[in-house]
Design an enzyme around this catalytic site. Structure first.
Site, PDB file in Angstrom:
ATOM      1  CB  CYS A 175      -0.768  -0.095   1.257  1.00 20.92           C
ATOM      2  SG  CYS A 175      -1.953   1.316   1.119  1.00 20.92           S
ATOM      3  CB  CYS A 178      -0.872   2.723   3.904  1.00 19.14           C
ATOM      4  SG  CYS A 178      -2.074   1.736   3.207  1.00 19.14           S
ATOM      5  CG  ASP A 179       2.769   1.124   4.294  1.00 17.76           C
ATOM      6  OD1 ASP A 179       2.267   1.682   5.218  1.00 17.76           O
ATOM      7  OD2 ASP A 179       2.968   0.049   4.149  1.00 17.76           O
TER       8      ASP A 179
END
Ligand code: NAP
Length: 357
Positions: A175, A178-179
């Site tokens: 992701c 997200c990261d």
């Protein structure tokens, strides 16, 4: 007293089903899921919880979403509100398309406003050997229910390499949204594996980060599966280099973090090394159906089979499915919400036929 309907899952399908079931006086009980150690059941608030701006959910044009969300959602959920995206302002007010988490918090709130009950727990099994059915919670407790809506969604796939496993959380992620913005990845060239819409979105997201110098897309064919508009966005982005006809043969690292990838040509099997500090895998998803332990019919990819045309019935009467757990084709927030609504209407009619509601 058994529940009338238990809804398993808390993405767009689950909350839409809850809104409709609640307004039909079915007093739904939603199991929202938890971030659990095996990570294989469901994601609280679904995959949209991992997304930034959602530009294609009807009814949410760009605007002062920030104020609206905070006026509509209970302040006890403030911990889950994302920051307004940087630089998106108009007349000095935040001005952006609704973010995934915000959209889900709005849906959750809307369901709760109509007396939906929500429990932060996973369902790890179901017992359909007799009626009413039982759903089994992670703590072993069971809840009896006449009807069930399964809306547990899907989760990201990985390549399956040992080296990929070794470097998870050390530069390997599924992701980017997200990261990718984490300090760990700052200043490093990054790779995205896959050629679908998700891969392009992830690559574009990374390319947009000021401190990401270059993004490499690893595409196993000489064309992308992504829709033309997204594909062209990747091809025309000077910060995205596309490595066609290539797969990742090995994730390379120094034991602490990813330092590169060994790529293999799908044309002649030749290998080459690419120096990157992170690999984001975007090669599709697997539905969260393992907890059903084969009690509901699924297709060859594990997605629940809808057994009637344009209905959400499954192979077991009284059990309905909605959203990505049964849809490997459209997989959009709006289609998930649509099938969530359908499942609630199907439950309502089924319970009425059975004399329960
Ligand atoms: P997808 O469309 O199934 O694409 C998966 C990609 O990964 C394909 O390029 C596939 O290659 C590649 N792939 C699969 N296994 C691989 C492996 N082992 N090694 C290397 N590459 C591999 O999945 P997705 O991109 O997650 O999209 C899923 C659905 O969501 C689609 O219907 C998509 O349209 C939708 N979606 C829409 C949007 C949007 O509209 N904004 C955004 C995201 C997703 P092949 O093509 O060679 O099979």
């Amino acid at each position: 007293m058994p529940e009338k309907v238990v809804i398993i899952g808390s993405g767009p399908a689950g909350w839409s089903a809850a809104i409709y079931a609640a307004r039909a006086n079915l007093n739904p009980l939603v199991f929202e899921g938890t971030v659990n150690p095996d990570g294989v059941h469901m994601i609280p608030l679904g995959q949209l919880a991992y997304t930034t701006e959602v530009e294609n959910y009807p009814g949410f044009p760009v605007g002062d979403v920030f104020s609206f969300v905070r006026s509509a959602v209970d302040s006890s959920r403030e911990w889950n509100f994302p920051d307004a995206p940087e630089g998106h302002t108009k007349n000095d007010k935040p001005h952006y398309a609704v973010q995934g988490t915000e959209l889900m918090e709005l849906m959750r709130q809307q369901a709760l406003n109509f007396d939906t009950r929500a429990i932060e727990d996973d369902i790890v099994d179901i017992d359909i050997s007799s009626k009413p059915y039982k759903v089994i919670r992670r703590n072993g407790e069971t809840v009896e229910t006449h009807a069930i809506i399964i809306a547990t969604g899907a989760r990201a796939n990985y390549l399956g390499l040992d080296s990929e496993e070794e470097y998870k959380n050390k530069g390997v992620s599924a992701c980017a949204v997200c990261d990718g913005g984490l300090p760990f990845f700052g200043g490093k060239e990054l790779a995205v594996v896959g050629g679908g819409d998700s891969a392009v979105e992830e690559a574009s997201y990374l390319a947009n980060l000021k401190n990401c110098p270059q993004v490499h897309m690893i595409v196993r064919r000489d064309e992308m599966r992504a829709s033309p508009i997204l594909r062209d966005r990747a091809i025309n982005n000077p910060k995205i280099e596309i490595h066609w006809n290539s797969v990742v043969d090995e994730v390379l690292g120094d034991g602490k973090e990813v330092t590169g990838l060994r790529l293999k040509s799908t044309v002649d099997d030749s290998t080459s090394e690419l120096s990157v500090g992170g690999m984001f895998v975007a090669i599709g998803h697997t539905p969260n159906t393992a907890f059903l332990n084969g009690k509901i019919d699924v297709n060859d990819k594990g997605y629940i089979n809808w057994t009637k045309s344009f209905r959400t019935d499954t192979s077991v009467e009284g059990i309905f499915a909605a959203g990505d757990v049964a849809d490997d084709y459209y997989r959009q927030a709006i289609t998930s919400a649509g099938t969530g609504c359908m499942a609630a209407l199907d439950v309502e009619r089924w319970l009425t036929d059975k004399g329960v509601a």
